[in-house]
Each structure stands twice: as structure tokens, then as C-alpha cells.
Design a protein around this motif. Structure first.
Motif, mmCIF file in Angstrom:
data_model
loop_
_atom_site.group_PDB
_atom_site.id
_atom_site.type_symbol
_atom_site.label_atom_id
_atom_site.label_comp_id
_atom_site.label_asym_id
_atom_site.label_seq_id
_atom_site.Cartn_x
_atom_site.Cartn_y
_atom_site.Cartn_z
ATOM 1 N N ALA A 1 -27.325 -29.399 -34.945
ATOM 2 C CA ALA A 1 -26.313 -28.953 -34.394
ATOM 3 C C ALA A 1 -25.669 -30.203 -33.449
ATOM 4 O O ALA A 1 -26.823 -30.821 -32.670
ATOM 5 C CB ALA A 1 -26.592 -27.604 -33.331
ATOM 6 N N THR A 2 -24.689 -30.387 -33.497
ATOM 7 C CA THR A 2 -24.082 -31.513 -32.748
ATOM 8 C C THR A 2 -23.950 -30.883 -31.188
ATOM 9 O O THR A 2 -23.510 -29.509 -31.382
ATOM 10 C CB THR A 2 -22.725 -32.118 -33.304
ATOM 11 O OG1 THR A 2 -21.836 -31.172 -33.627
ATOM 12 C CG2 THR A 2 -23.165 -32.945 -34.635
ATOM 13 N N ALA A 3 -23.830 -31.761 -30.235
ATOM 14 C CA ALA A 3 -23.628 -31.177 -28.761
ATOM 15 C C ALA A 3 -22.848 -32.296 -28.010
ATOM 16 O O ALA A 3 -23.023 -33.258 -28.461
ATOM 17 C CB ALA A 3 -24.894 -30.822 -28.295
ATOM 18 N N PRO B 1 -17.867 -30.922 -31.276
ATOM 19 C CA PRO B 1 -19.255 -30.650 -31.391
ATOM 20 C C PRO B 1 -19.407 -29.088 -31.737
ATOM 21 O O PRO B 1 -18.682 -28.305 -31.250
ATOM 22 C CB PRO B 1 -19.822 -31.234 -30.183
ATOM 23 C CG PRO B 1 -18.610 -31.043 -29.180
ATOM 24 C CD PRO B 1 -17.387 -31.423 -29.948
ATOM 25 N N GLU B 2 -20.488 -28.516 -31.936
ATOM 26 C CA GLU B 2 -20.827 -27.045 -32.180
ATOM 27 C C GLU B 2 -21.265 -26.438 -30.851
ATOM 28 O O GLU B 2 -20.962 -25.361 -30.554
ATOM 29 C CB GLU B 2 -22.089 -27.057 -33.252
ATOM 30 C CG GLU B 2 -21.501 -26.877 -34.709
ATOM 31 C CD GLU B 2 -22.584 -26.251 -35.477
ATOM 32 O OE1 GLU B 2 -22.652 -25.070 -35.684
ATOM 33 O OE2 GLU B 2 -23.707 -27.167 -35.777
ATOM 34 N N ILE B 3 -22.107 -27.195 -30.181
ATOM 35 C CA ILE B 3 -22.674 -26.661 -28.728
ATOM 36 C C ILE B 3 -22.113 -27.497 -27.723
ATOM 37 O O ILE B 3 -22.221 -28.734 -27.772
ATOM 38 C CB ILE B 3 -24.155 -26.460 -28.960
ATOM 39 C CG1 ILE B 3 -24.622 -25.608 -30.162
ATOM 40 C CG2 ILE B 3 -24.743 -26.130 -27.505
ATOM 41 C CD1 ILE B 3 -26.074 -25.687 -30.308
ATOM 42 N N ILE C 1 -14.704 -24.644 -29.192
ATOM 43 C CA ILE C 1 -16.277 -24.659 -29.093
ATOM 44 C C ILE C 1 -16.521 -23.346 -28.875
ATOM 45 O O ILE C 1 -16.180 -22.631 -28.021
ATOM 46 C CB ILE C 1 -16.838 -25.565 -28.045
ATOM 47 C CG1 ILE C 1 -16.704 -27.032 -28.427
ATOM 48 C CG2 ILE C 1 -18.264 -25.475 -27.722
ATOM 49 C CD1 ILE C 1 -17.021 -28.058 -27.631
ATOM 50 N N ARG C 2 -17.668 -22.653 -29.669
ATOM 51 C CA ARG C 2 -18.241 -21.431 -29.492
ATOM 52 C C ARG C 2 -19.435 -21.177 -29.065
ATOM 53 O O ARG C 2 -19.906 -20.011 -28.641
ATOM 54 C CB ARG C 2 -18.045 -20.811 -30.930
ATOM 55 C CG ARG C 2 -16.556 -20.973 -31.451
ATOM 56 C CD ARG C 2 -16.526 -20.355 -32.949
ATOM 57 N NE ARG C 2 -17.231 -18.965 -32.969
ATOM 58 C CZ ARG C 2 -17.757 -18.580 -34.157
ATOM 59 N NH1 ARG C 2 -17.645 -19.283 -34.946
ATOM 60 N NH2 ARG C 2 -18.221 -17.203 -34.179
ATOM 61 N N TYR C 3 -20.301 -22.229 -28.857
ATOM 62 C CA TYR C 3 -21.553 -22.070 -28.385
ATOM 63 C C TYR C 3 -21.743 -22.763 -27.136
ATOM 64 O O TYR C 3 -21.563 -23.810 -27.548
ATOM 65 C CB TYR C 3 -22.576 -22.074 -29.356
ATOM 66 C CG TYR C 3 -22.551 -21.558 -30.723
ATOM 67 C CD1 TYR C 3 -22.964 -20.156 -30.850
ATOM 68 C CD2 TYR C 3 -21.844 -22.031 -31.615
ATOM 69 C CE1 TYR C 3 -22.728 -19.604 -31.911
ATOM 70 C CE2 TYR C 3 -21.645 -21.233 -32.924
ATOM 71 C CZ TYR C 3 -21.999 -19.878 -33.075
ATOM 72 O OH TYR C 3 -21.866 -19.228 -34.062
ATOM 73 N N ARG D 1 -26.233 -18.760 -34.220
ATOM 74 C CA ARG D 1 -25.288 -19.582 -35.043
ATOM 75 C C ARG D 1 -25.701 -19.067 -36.349
ATOM 76 O O ARG D 1 -24.850 -18.893 -37.098
ATOM 77 C CB ARG D 1 -25.735 -20.965 -34.764
ATOM 78 C CG ARG D 1 -24.873 -21.837 -33.840
ATOM 79 C CD ARG D 1 -25.679 -23.213 -33.802
ATOM 80 N NE ARG D 1 -25.579 -24.078 -34.890
ATOM 81 C CZ ARG D 1 -26.103 -24.737 -35.399
ATOM 82 N NH1 ARG D 1 -27.712 -24.645 -34.938
ATOM 83 N NH2 ARG D 1 -26.195 -25.715 -36.308
ATOM 84 N N ASP E 1 -24.144 -15.729 -37.266
ATOM 85 C CA ASP E 1 -22.521 -15.915 -37.340
ATOM 86 C C ASP E 1 -22.346 -16.487 -38.910
ATOM 87 O O ASP E 1 -21.207 -15.988 -39.433
ATOM 88 C CB ASP E 1 -22.296 -16.683 -36.309
ATOM 89 C CG ASP E 1 -21.791 -16.194 -34.951
ATOM 90 O OD1 ASP E 1 -22.363 -14.811 -34.761
ATOM 91 O OD2 ASP E 1 -21.763 -16.783 -34.038
ATOM 92 N N ARG E 2 -23.215 -17.374 -38.940
ATOM 93 C CA ARG E 2 -23.010 -18.163 -40.371
ATOM 94 C C ARG E 2 -23.038 -17.093 -41.595
ATOM 95 O O ARG E 2 -22.188 -17.015 -42.611
ATOM 96 C CB ARG E 2 -23.890 -19.171 -40.556
ATOM 97 C CG ARG E 2 -23.620 -20.453 -40.277
ATOM 98 C CD ARG E 2 -24.349 -21.772 -40.651
ATOM 99 N NE ARG E 2 -25.813 -21.530 -40.733
ATOM 100 C CZ ARG E 2 -26.433 -21.949 -39.540
ATOM 101 N NH1 ARG E 2 -26.028 -22.604 -38.473
ATOM 102 N NH2 ARG E 2 -27.899 -21.822 -39.730
#
Lengths: 218, 218
Positions: free
Chosen positions: A85-87, A147-149, A171-173, B206, B209-210
Motif C-alpha cells: 500500500a502506498t501512503a 496514495p491509498e492510505i 483517498i479512502r483509507y 482494503r 473492499d477489493r
């Protein structure tokens, strides 16, 4: 197990600790591990370890135990950590610096790529190898490379505003260390880290010990 | 409820969050709070709030809810936080600094009185109002004025040695941020804080969700 039950099980919080130990055993050349050894390490009952591991879909073999490579793979799959996961980190204060410097975070498929802060004294400096950008430039810098997080290490007064801007970007997380409840749009998830959780457990232990001593003194 | 069950309930980790919210409501002049409002704030089911609060011994009244002053008092009693705990912090790095600067820690009856580090660059400096002492002087400085809790913010390689020295002095409660399992003598308790716990929960979300998106796309 239904989704809400999976998410509420304390087993999830134990998984990184299993993973950390198993990776260490793997590095030492170990092949198998017994549930007894894991229970001792985790300081929980044997049945807890067996149930935790059953959640990942792995089953042990009598007298042999669990295969370490397999268990690592399945714990990562269970946690969705096989996909890195990218953050982005918002807040380059001491807590943000601690997270950036947390060696073991690489095990967790977690990659902090950008750092933002509002403090002119921090903007433009390099924190543990990362340039600190102006939080005013959040949108410009993250758009197109989202980023995802987002990790929120900002004062609680600033957290909602930052979350709103990042959620608007898509961004959702969110992993929030701000000690406040945050309102989120539909489909957005905030995992709030309450550092005092461990202190609460220590408090209860102290209290139970005091009670036991008082009882013994009678 | 037997002691081991009390200690393993995830309710304990939620208590500081209730307390934080209730103190805020108290400061705003509020008198009562409903379980519905608390459930929304905590983002858990109503029944979870009711069970959590029942643990403290408080019962609500129909249509009125819980008395906020009473609930605060009983949560503090449940956590043993009505008796303030003295503490020493070992490790004046970024995580230690973050804990020292954590405003809300005062709510938790937790008082860090001394700070130690091994880094000559840090020894003798002042960190958030506290003098940083040489960890070599642990025994000399703490003997005769022993804190109840030691907070370990040291590298994992150093943690066992520090714990052994502090336990030999008579400290029985440890709050450890070192990502390693520690061996403890009989009667000594280590609460290990695994920062990756929240990341584990985000990972599972995550993943779910996926899976839901993949299912919806079919």
C-alpha cells in the motif's frame, strides 16, 4: 465469518506480531513452529493461537505444527498485505518522524512516499530521507499519483479539515493518530489509533494487583 | 468476570476513548448521554456500548441515559486511573518525544517524571520540559523514588537489558513500544504496544473492499 465479525476480532491486531516473529524464525532457517511456541511468545492461551491461525485458513499438522513459509504467506493474504500500500504522511512532528523511522514497517507492505506539514520551519527540510512539503500543496502534489492510505499525525484541531481535503481527492483509507473522532463520507474508513489503549490495560492490571494484595493482607 | 477474561476484553482498549469524549461533554456542561450517541461516536453497535459500560458497574436510565459525571468516575475506577501513576520514560527519540508531548495523557492519570537516553547528544538536553539523563544513571536516579511504570521507547536490541535493570530495581509495570517480546520475572507485566495493529485492520478492510468490488464487477 461475516465481514463485521472479522473486522471486530482482536485477532487482527495480533497478526502483525505473529508475522514479525515468523519472519524472524524464517530468517533463522526454521521450517516449522508449534502452536505451543507461538502461544508462549504471544502470551495468550493455546486455543487463542489455534483460533487466530484458523482465521487465515492454515491448518497445522500433529507433532509437526505449522509450516512457517505457508503461515507467513497466509497471514499476509489474510491482512491483504501481499499487495503493498502506498501512503502519505500528514504531520512531520515527533510522532510522524517515529513512524517514518519505524524499521519494521517494511514488513507490513506499507510505503510512505510523501510527507506534508504546515510548519514553515519544517517545510523544505528532509525528514528521514523524505522531503517535507507544504500541506497547502496537498492537492497539487497528490493528484494523479494518489496514495491509498493517509496517515494523520496532525493536531486534533486540524485533522477534520485535512481528512476532508484528502477524501475529496479520493483517498479512502485513513490511519489517524489524532485523538478525535472524525466524520467521514460514505465509503471512507478511518482507523483511529488510541495510544492510551495499552495504558488502559496496564491500569486494570495495577488495580487487580492492588485488590489481590489487599485481599492477601486480610 | 474472572481476571483473565477482564484483561482480554477489547472493551479495555475502548475505555480511554469513551473517557476522552465524556470529559469533553462534561466540559461543555452536558449532564447525560445516551448509549446511542456513544455508539455513533465509537462506531460500534449499541449492544457493544451497553456491555462495555456494564463492565464499569454503571447502569443507564430509560429515556435519560447515563449520567456523565458518574460514568467518568466509574470508568476511572474500572481502569484504576483514580490513582495517578508515576512513570519514567526510557528513550528520548521521536516516539518518546511524541509521548511526552501527548496533551491528552494528563487525562489518563499518568505522570512521566524522568527521561533517560543513551545518546550523548541527547543527555543533558531538555525534552519538552524534562531533563534527559544518562541511562547509565538509571539505578542511582530512580532508587528511593521509584516510578510505578516504565515506558520503553528504546531500540528492540536494548529493550531486554533495560527491562532487566528496571525490574531489578522493583518496577513491575512496563509499557513497551519496542517491537520485540521481552522475558519478565514473576510478577512483572509488560504491555507491548504494536503500532501495526491499526494497519492490520486497515489492510483487512482494503482486502474486503477489493473482494466486494470484484464480486460487484461480475
Amino acid at each position: 465469518m461475516p465481514q463485521s465479525k472479522i473486522l471486530n476480532t482482536p485477532a487482527i491486531r495480533r497478526m502483525p506480531t505473529y508475522l514479525h516473529k515468523l519472519l524472524k524464525m524464517q530468517a533463522e532457517g526454521r521450517v516449522n513452529v508449534s502452536s505451543t511456541e507461538l502461544a508462549e511468545y504471544m502470551d495468550v492461551e493455546l486455543i487463542v493461537v489455534r483460533k487466530d491461525i484458523a482465521l487465515t485458513g492454515v491448518s497445522g499438522q500433529r507433532r509437526i505444527g505449522y509450516n512457517i513459509d505457508e503461515l507467513i504467506r497466509y497471514i499476509k493474504l489474510f491482512l491483504g498485505w501481499e499487495v503493498s500500500a502506498t501512503a502519505t504522511l500528514i504531520g512531520a512532528g515527533s510522532l510522524g518522524a517515529a513512524l517514518l523511522g519505524y524499521d519494521d514497517i517494511v514488513y507490513y507492505g506499507f510505503d510512505i512516499r510523501t510527507v506534508f506539514d504546515a510548519d514553515p520551519g519544517k517545510i523544505g527540510t528532509v525528514l528521514r530521507g523524505k522531503m517535507v512539503y507544504d500541506v497547502a500543496e496537498l492537492e497539487r502534489r497528490l493528484q494523479g499519483n494518489l496514495p491509498e492510505i493517509a496517515v494523520l499525525c496532525v493536531p486534533k484541531e486540524a485533522a477534520q479539515g485535512i481528512l476532508d481535503r484528502l477524501a475529496a481527492l479520493g483517498i479512502r483509507y485513513f490511519w489517524s493518530f489524532a485523538n478525535t473522532a472524525l466524520k467521514v463520507p460514505e465509503g471512507v474508513v478511518v482507523e483511529r489509533e488510541v495510544l492510551a489503549g495499552g495504558l488502559a490495560r496496564l491500569g486494570v492490571r495495577r488495580k487487580l494487583d492492588r485488590q489481590a494484595r489487599r485481599k492477601a493482607a486480610k
